[in-house]
Design a protein around this motif. Structure first.
Motif, PDB file in Angstrom:
ATOM      1  N   LYS A  43       5.570  -3.893   1.735  1.00 47.39           N
ATOM      2  CA  LYS A  43       4.340  -4.575   1.336  1.00 47.39           C
ATOM      3  C   LYS A  43       4.618  -5.958   0.725  1.00 47.39           C
ATOM      4  N   LYS A 102       8.602 -10.131  -1.373  1.00 44.69           N
ATOM      5  CA  LYS A 102       8.562  -8.682  -1.109  1.00 44.69           C
ATOM      6  C   LYS A 102       9.737  -8.031  -1.831  1.00 44.69           C
ATOM      7  N   GLU A 150      10.432  -1.921  -0.463  1.00 42.35           N
ATOM      8  CA  GLU A 150       9.188  -1.643   0.259  1.00 42.35           C
ATOM      9  C   GLU A 150       8.804  -2.833   1.128  1.00 42.35           C
TER      10      GLU A 150
END
Ligand code: GDP
Ligand code: MG
Length: 602
Positions: free
Chosen positions: A231, A225, A229
């Motif tokens: 996500k 990751k 962020e």
């Protein structure tokens, strides 16, 4: 690979002292390219670099070298040589434990040598002082060793001597890298963490990143990751750059590798790539703040090309993290961007790359430096959050009645010059509103001079002028010295009474008359005659400082053809029409687009 067999280093030097040539030799010695091949300056991949002979992007190369029966992985990070690109240098040093400080044995220590040396010193890097070009008949290694001793206190015994061109001493230098530069201070145990030092765009694979691995391991297919962020991503590409990509399955702490997480995988310089279970509280997020020194508007040649230019700028900005971009619009030029650069060469190179690599044609407005003002009763002017505002666009300068104090950016300029030019150099710097600092001797023939100078006085043509008054012998570099109080005003250009927004400038009050005259005269030269008479005025707060008149004239390119050859006539008319496309119209006056960039050059 065992981290004790990794060495991460870069080559730093004044421009033309031989970084790219040495990089080629290192690539040859480690078997990456065949000796004597046509292909030189392998690391200068961009067309603009080859044309200008400067290195713009930092590019890496991983080299294998066997020394005393052990095979080492040497990661060379080539760095750009110009002051404008010093952020590229700064970025690449974060991954390096040592530098080769290359000095031309003929030219000796130059201003930029001083700058890159202090950068390496500040980052606690091992420095290998190296004389290059010792094959030149006029090379004077002893003199340059004395300079290195007196300026930086290098023991002459530790100075390496090479000829990058002939390959002399390069093997010894490679061994010095292994012996003197420490392995990266990292551990391959623990959670994976890497720091992005460069990014570029690939048509099929999206963003590709150059990453320095601080801890742990990374494998193809691994879940990761970004620090920026939440996500989750998957490692899709992993490679060593030699400098051609060599796919690998796994990499460990201390290595500098190419990583990609697919077309939507993201990645930007300064960001960190982490294992999904990385304990976030352990990360300090101090980012290296980029300082923009020059701002300019960039606009598409015509609005139908807006999307094309927008895509191109975005891709280029991804590869050149030093630029900042904000949407901007101008009545004359349409929708565009206000872009911040590190310096004028940076601006030049950026637009040249837009053209060469992305085939996008752009118009540039006159560049300016950022100013700062302290506004009276800040609450009245709601758009300003604090009472101090940075002004990057002259048109956004608040009303003088609302300004309590003006500030302009200053730099400390370092100049190394032969002693016989001390006089002219001093005159030039004083003329540019500089104040002298103490000088020091480089050797018996050369002096290191320093001045505090307003940035606005050096961004345009200081370097060229310095070179020409010293027959090319003086070298120059600068570092930021912050904002200082100043006396400033906004000067506007009116054509037949209509403001040309792109030509407004912020000027030091001592320069008002001079600039007004110069600008109006230059505009008279640059704007072609029109169907109507044009009054060109330079105005400050309603007061006219200079005025020129451009007489009316009707340009008929076919006049001398007496209606003869029809095809020839058509061709000429077409050429004229194309010429017109390259014009911008203000109050029905056609201005060639070059005017916007050229008129403010001295
Ligand atoms: P960079 O700007 O530091 O990358 O410098 P380059 O590697 O492009 O070299 C600048 C110029 O110096 C080129 O013309 C090279 O051929 C030349 N040069 C580099 N190393 C040597 C050397 O050891 N001897 C001589 N005679 N010329 C060299
Ligand atoms: Mg180079």
């Amino acid at each position: 690979i065992d981290k004790d067999k990794i060495r991460n280093f870069s080559i730093v030097a004044h421009v033309d002292h031989g970084k790219s040539t040495l990089a080629d030799r290192l690539l040859e010695l480690t078997g990456v390219i065949k000796p004597g091949t046509e292909q030189t300056q392998v690391l200068d991949q961009l067309q603009v670099e080859r044309e200008r002979g400067i290195t713009v992007k930092a590019v890496t190369a991983s080299l294998n070298y066997t020394y005393e029966n052990k095979t080492y992985l040497l990661n060379l990070i080539d760095t750009p040589g110009h002051v404008d690109f010093s952020n590229e240098v700064v970025r690449s040093v974060t991954a390096c434990q040592g530098v080769i400080l290359l000095v031309d044995a003929n030219e000796g220590v130059q201003a930029q040598t001083v700058a890159v040396h202090s950068l390496a010193k500040r980052n606690n890097m091992t420095i290998i002082p190296t004389l290059n070009k010792i094959d030149l008949p006029r090379a004077d290694p002893d003199k340059v060793k004395t300079q290195l001793k007196s300026l930086f206190n290098f023991d002459p015994e530790t100075v390496m001597s090479i000829s990058a061109k002939k390959g002399w001493g390069v093997k010894e230098l490679l061994e010095a890298i292994i012996k003197r530069i420490p392995p990266p201070p990292v551990s391959s145990d623990g959670h994976f963490r890497a720091h992005i030092i460069d990014t570029w765009h690939d048509k099929y694979r999206g963003v590709l990143c150059l990453a320095y691995i601080h801890s742990g391991k990374i494998q193809i297919g691994q879940a990761v990751k970004w620090l920026s962020e939440t996500k989750q991503q998957t490692v899709k590409s992993l490679a060593l750059l030699r400098p051609k990509e060599e796919p690998i399955d796994e990499a460990t702490a201390g290595q500098v590798v190419m990583v990609g997480c697919g077309p939507k995988g993201g990645g930007s310089v300064g960001d960190q790539l982490l294992s999904t279970d990385y304990p976030l509280k352990e990360i300090s997020t101090s980012t290296n703040h980029v300082k923009h020194m020059v701002y300019a508007g960039i606009f598409p040649a015509d609005q139908s090309q807006h999307t094309l230019l927008s895509d191109a700028i975005k891709k280029l900005a991804l590869n050149d993290s030093a630029v900042s971009m904000h949407p901007d619009s101008s009545p004359a030029l349409g929708q565009g961007w206000r872009v911040g650069f590190l310096g004028l060469l940076h601006l030049d190179v950026f637009t040249q790359r837009l053209l060469q690599e992305y085939k996008a044609e752009a118009i540039l407005t006159a560049p300016s430096v950022p100013y700062k003002v302290k506004v009276k009763g800040a609450k009245i002017i709601k758009q300003y959050k604090g009472d101090e505002v940075i002004i990057t666009n002259p048109l956004l300068l608040p009303d003088p009645n609302n300004i309590e104090e003006y500030y302009e950016p200053f730099v400390i300029g370092t100049i190394i010059t032969p002693v016989e030019y001390i006089g002219p150099v001093t005159t030039l710097c004083l003329d540019r509103r500089g104040s002298p600092l103490p000088t020091s001797a480089v050797d018996d023939k050369n002096t290191l001079m320093q001045f505090i100078l307003p940035l606005s006085e050096i961004v345009v043509d200081f370097h060229d002028t310095l070179k020409s008054i010293t027959s090319g012998f003086a070298s120059f570099d600068y570092q930021d010295h912050g904002f200082h109080p100043s006396a400033l005003a906004r000067m506007d250009i009116l054509l037949n009474g209509v403001l040309v927004e792109e030509l407004s400038t912020i000027v030091h009050v001592s320069r008002l008359e001079y600039n007004a005259r110069r600008l109006t005269e230059k505009l008279k030269e640059m704007i072609p005659r029109q169907m109507v008479q044009v009054a060109i005025q330079a105005v400050v707060g309603g007061k006219v400082y200079a005025r020129e008149t451009l007489k009316a004239y009707r340009k008929d390119v076919t006049a001398k053809l007496y209606g003869g050859d029809v095809t020839r006539r058509k061709k000429l008319l077409k050429q004229q029409a194309e010429g017109k496309k390259k014009m911008r119209s203000v109050a029905n006056i056609k201005i060639p687009r070059n005017t916007f960039i050229d008129v403010l050059k001295r």
